[in-house]
Design a protein around this motif. Structure first.
Motif, mmCIF file in Angstrom:
data_model
loop_
_atom_site.group_PDB
_atom_site.id
_atom_site.type_symbol
_atom_site.label_atom_id
_atom_site.label_comp_id
_atom_site.label_asym_id
_atom_site.label_seq_id
_atom_site.Cartn_x
_atom_site.Cartn_y
_atom_site.Cartn_z
ATOM 1 N N SER A 1 0.811 -1.216 0.000
ATOM 2 C CA SER A 1 0.000 0.000 0.000
ATOM 3 C C SER A 1 0.841 1.260 0.000
ATOM 4 O O SER A 1 0.441 2.277 -0.574
ATOM 5 C CB SER A 1 -0.928 0.007 1.225
ATOM 6 N N VAL A 2 2.007 1.260 0.649
ATOM 7 C CA VAL A 2 2.865 2.434 0.743
ATOM 8 C C VAL A 2 4.280 2.030 0.348
ATOM 9 O O VAL A 2 4.768 0.974 0.762
ATOM 10 C CB VAL A 2 2.862 3.024 2.174
ATOM 11 N N GLU B 1 7.201 -0.277 13.706
ATOM 12 C CA GLU B 1 6.378 0.743 14.364
ATOM 13 C C GLU B 1 6.285 2.052 13.575
ATOM 14 O O GLU B 1 6.428 3.141 14.117
ATOM 15 C CB GLU B 1 6.904 1.019 15.784
ATOM 16 N N PRO C 1 3.693 4.260 11.460
ATOM 17 C CA PRO C 1 2.238 4.346 11.252
ATOM 18 C C PRO C 1 1.853 4.662 9.818
ATOM 19 O O PRO C 1 1.331 5.733 9.502
ATOM 20 C CB PRO C 1 1.841 5.481 12.207
ATOM 21 N N PHE C 2 2.095 3.720 8.917
ATOM 22 C CA PHE C 2 1.772 3.944 7.517
ATOM 23 C C PHE C 2 0.272 3.894 7.241
ATOM 24 O O PHE C 2 -0.176 4.299 6.165
ATOM 25 C CB PHE C 2 2.476 2.908 6.639
ATOM 26 N N ASN C 3 -0.509 3.398 8.189
ATOM 27 C CA ASN C 3 -1.930 3.240 7.922
ATOM 28 C C ASN C 3 -2.660 4.576 7.807
ATOM 29 O O ASN C 3 -3.794 4.624 7.320
ATOM 30 C CB ASN C 3 -2.581 2.389 9.026
ATOM 31 N N SER C 4 -2.038 5.669 8.223
ATOM 32 C CA SER C 4 -2.691 6.975 8.141
ATOM 33 C C SER C 4 -2.161 7.828 6.994
ATOM 34 O O SER C 4 -2.445 9.020 6.923
ATOM 35 C CB SER C 4 -2.517 7.736 9.467
ATOM 36 N N ASP D 1 0.700 7.265 -2.530
ATOM 37 C CA ASP D 1 1.331 6.248 -1.681
ATOM 38 C C ASP D 1 2.831 6.153 -1.909
ATOM 39 O O ASP D 1 3.515 5.411 -1.213
ATOM 40 C CB ASP D 1 0.689 4.879 -1.919
ATOM 41 N N TRP E 1 5.860 11.528 3.106
ATOM 42 C CA TRP E 1 4.467 11.339 2.728
ATOM 43 C C TRP E 1 3.619 12.387 3.477
ATOM 44 O O TRP E 1 4.123 13.086 4.363
ATOM 45 C CB TRP E 1 3.960 9.962 3.127
ATOM 46 N N ARG F 1 0.530 12.668 6.052
ATOM 47 C CA ARG F 1 -0.188 11.837 7.016
ATOM 48 C C ARG F 1 -1.300 12.665 7.662
ATOM 49 O O ARG F 1 -1.095 13.831 8.015
ATOM 50 C CB ARG F 1 0.768 11.327 8.089
#
Length: 402
Positions: free
Chosen positions: A179-180, A200, A202-205, A210, A223, A225
């Motif tokens: 995804s990233v 650790e 936080p790529f989910n935000s 991407d 990126w 965020r």
């Protein structure tokens, strides 16, 4: 160092003949006869001359003699040439535009100079023979990082130098979902290629693009965020320390109540930020001192023309001091027989914007793509793509032929 004497050898049985050499007068005399002694230059002078030539020209000269080939393929020479071309004379390294067309598996490049200096004349895209569905995720030091999947299941990484044609075998397996991503270089440690995980993060935000933006000289990937309280921030991954940090984006103008498509990019070796305001203008900012929010400086306010209203603008490069090269892209549904929705296609076009007078130009590529076009700026270099486990081997590196 062995001298390039092959061009002057003649059969002993033949009579002396006069040979004209098309070379600069300061390097060789305009005529050479068999009875005259050949000119020899110190190794240091030959090296200095080669360092002053464009990367593509130097690469062609590898065939002159074995010692020149050894020099040109040495890692130290490649680094010195890259350093000179990127800091002293950018014309030595291109720049060029990497091109891939996902719908037709087309992969190649074209000249940015031709695009900018002759926008009314179609710029020819030079395609490579590789016919995979590559996805370019970044460029650094003349190398492109390519993603591709095998049988639609597993995703692999390959590194490519379009100038030399070197392409590594599939190396890092990324699994079936990525995804990233991002591609950069740790210039401090200059470590050998290896695979390791950085925990650790936080790529989910991550929002927007991407693909992380690499900023030369900082060894960082960046990126945007979304923070629950602070809003949009720059998320920065330090490739040297393998740690991450965050800092703020430029403050919006008081009237900017709605903005769309926030996007980071790299311009003039600095981090830059672009967003669309209420689909009427694009605002562009540049961070003159990396990591210092107070150094954000507004670069331009670009009006959104009617023909570009639904497009997302991605700045690519500033040519000179006043020409912004960007790619405008939009997504549209692909409908086939019986009104069946089969997917989403990306429609793209190159845009030239004059920062001085506010004029637009829309250069044409040949062949002209309709959907599936993606482009990346890269600078030509002699750097060889590293391959994990094969630090000095070229036996498993393939050639992309034009």
């Amino acid at each position: 160092m062995e001298q390039p004497h092959d061009y002057y050898e003649r059969e002993r049985e033949r009579k002396p003949s006069r040979v004209t050499i098309s070379a600069p007068k300061w390097l060789l005399s305009s005529t050479v006869t068999q009875s005259q002694p050949l000119l020899f230059f110190p190794d240091e002078l030959i090296r200095e001359i080669l360092l002053r030539l464009p990367a593509r020209s130097v690469f062609r000269l590898r065939r002159v003699c074995s010692s020149w080939k050894t020099l040109i393929f040495s890692s130290q020479f490649a680094k010195d040439h890259l350093q000179r071309s990127t800091t002293g004379d950018p014309s030595l390294s291109g720049p060029r535009v990497a091109y891939y067309h996902s719908c037709h598996y087309g992969f190649g490049d074209f000249s940015l100079r031709s695009l900018v200096e002759n926008p009314s004349k179609p710029t020819e895209v030079v395609l490579f023979e590789e016919r995979r569905n590559y996805k370019v995720i970044g460029s650094c030091n003349g190398l492109l990082c390519l993603l591709f999947d095998v049988d639609g299941i597993n995703t692999f990484v390959r590194l490519c130098n379009p100038c030399t044609g070197l392409l590594t075998p599939p190396s890092v397996e990324c699994g079936d979902f990525l995804s990233v991503c991002g591609f950069g270089y740790d210039h401090v440690n200059d470590s050998n290629p290896s695979n390791r995980a950085i925990q650790e993060i936080p790529f989910n935000s991550i929002m927007g693009d991407d693909k992380g933006v690499f900023v030369p000289g900082t060894a960082t990937l960046n990126w945007i965020r979304r923070h629950a309280i602070l809003g949009c921030l720059v998320f920065s991954l330090d490739l040297v320390k393998e740690t991450f940090s965050e800092f703020s984006l430029p403050l919006s103008d008081p009237d900017d109540k709605i903005f769309f498509v926030p996007r980071l990019c790299e311009l003039r070796n600095c981090l830059a930020y672009c967003y669309n305001h209420e689909k009427t203008h694009w605002f562009m900012w540049i961070m003159k001192e990396y990591g210092v929010p107070k150094s954000w400086t507004k670069l331009a306010i670009i009006p959104s023309l009617p023909r570009l209203t639904d497009y997302h603008l991605r700045p690519l490069y500033t040519w000179g001091n006043n020409i912004l090269v960007a790619v405008a892209s939009t997504s549209r549904k692909v409908i086939r027989g019986n009104n069946i929705h089969v997917g989403v296609a990306s429609t793209s076009r190159i845009v030239l914007y004059n920062l001085d007078n506010g004029s637009f130009e829309f250069p044409v590529l040949k062949p002209t793509p309709s959907i599936g076009l993606s482009v990346f700026i890269y600078h030509e270099s002699l750097v060889s793509p590293p391959y994990p486990g094969l630090p000095n081997s070229s036996s498993q590196i393939q050639l992309i032929k034009r």
